[in-house]
Scaffold this active site. Structure first.
Site, PDB file in Angstrom:
ATOM      1  N   SER A  12       0.858  -1.189   0.000  1.00  0.00           N
ATOM      2  CA  SER A  12       0.000   0.000   0.000  1.00  0.00           C
ATOM      3  C   SER A  12       0.888   1.230   0.000  1.00  0.00           C
ATOM      4  O   SER A  12       1.723   1.393   0.896  1.00  0.00           O
ATOM      5  CB  SER A  12      -0.882   0.031   1.249  1.00  0.00           C
ATOM      6  OG  SER A  12      -1.758  -1.065   1.251  1.00  0.00           O
ATOM      7  N   HIS A  91      -6.607  -0.002  11.693  1.00  0.00           N
ATOM      8  CA  HIS A  91      -6.990   0.347  10.322  1.00  0.00           C
ATOM      9  C   HIS A  91      -8.197   1.274  10.303  1.00  0.00           C
ATOM     10  O   HIS A  91      -8.273   2.161   9.446  1.00  0.00           O
ATOM     11  CB  HIS A  91      -7.258  -0.885   9.460  1.00  0.00           C
ATOM     12  CG  HIS A  91      -7.354  -0.512   8.007  1.00  0.00           C
ATOM     13  ND1 HIS A  91      -8.549  -0.216   7.407  1.00  0.00           N
ATOM     14  CD2 HIS A  91      -6.392  -0.316   7.075  1.00  0.00           C
ATOM     15  CE1 HIS A  91      -8.329   0.111   6.143  1.00  0.00           C
ATOM     16  NE2 HIS A  91      -7.012   0.064   5.915  1.00  0.00           N
ATOM     17  N   HIS A 115      -3.109   0.420  -3.637  1.00  0.00           N
ATOM     18  CA  HIS A 115      -2.990  -0.893  -2.991  1.00  0.00           C
ATOM     19  C   HIS A 115      -2.756  -1.927  -4.080  1.00  0.00           C
ATOM     20  O   HIS A 115      -3.456  -1.932  -5.092  1.00  0.00           O
ATOM     21  CB  HIS A 115      -4.261  -1.273  -2.226  1.00  0.00           C
ATOM     22  CG  HIS A 115      -4.640  -0.317  -1.160  1.00  0.00           C
ATOM     23  ND1 HIS A 115      -3.872  -0.082  -0.047  1.00  0.00           N
ATOM     24  CD2 HIS A 115      -5.725   0.477  -1.030  1.00  0.00           C
ATOM     25  CE1 HIS A 115      -4.457   0.806   0.721  1.00  0.00           C
ATOM     26  NE2 HIS A 115      -5.584   1.173   0.143  1.00  0.00           N
TER      27      HIS A 115
END
Length: 142
Positions: A12, A91, A115
């Protein structure tokens, strides 16, 4: 290392090269510290939730740190990665700060995010470590 069923790799990235003024300040003061905390959690405590290894890296250009970074992690499965991304407090915090940033900056936001996810079956995995200690990378996993 014995091959694992459905081992998952995610990379990412964050690119703030084109940010200026409030755009840059907001990313660096609000989003990046929360992202770093989440990456540190995965590095230090991720094994309990299925993250085998995580590294948060700054891209270098001509030997100097650039305004680009990425996190790279190996997960037990895509399901474990999805569970972390959907509901884990680290997250949720990253996503929340990113959404605040995007809502405030709107279409003028210059931050670029991406990502890349790969899932490798047992026959697609090969890891070779030469001259490394026994805790390197994915060694010692069951």
């Amino acid at each position: 290392m014995r091959p694992h069923h459905g081992l998952c790799l995610i990379r990412s990235g964050q690119d703030w090269q084109d940010t200026v003024g409030e755009d840059r300040e907001l990313y660096l003061s609000a989003v990046e510290p929360v992202l770093r905390a989440g990456m540190d959690f995965l590095r230090d405590e991720g094994r309990a939730i299925g993250c085998y290894a995580n590294r948060y890296l700054r891209v270098r250009s001509d030997g100097e740190p650039s305004d680009r970074s990425f996190g790279m992690s190996w997960w037990r499965s895509l399901d474990a990665l999805e569970r972390w991304s959907e509901s884990h407090p680290t997250h949720v915090a990253i996503f929340g700060e990113a959404m605040k940033y995007l809502m405030k900056m709107g279409p003028s936001a210059k931050l670029r995010l991406y990502h890349e996810v790969s899932v490798a079956g047992p026959d697609e995995q090969y890891f070779e470590y030469l001259g490394c200690h026994e805790r390197t990378g994915l060694l010692g996993l069951d």
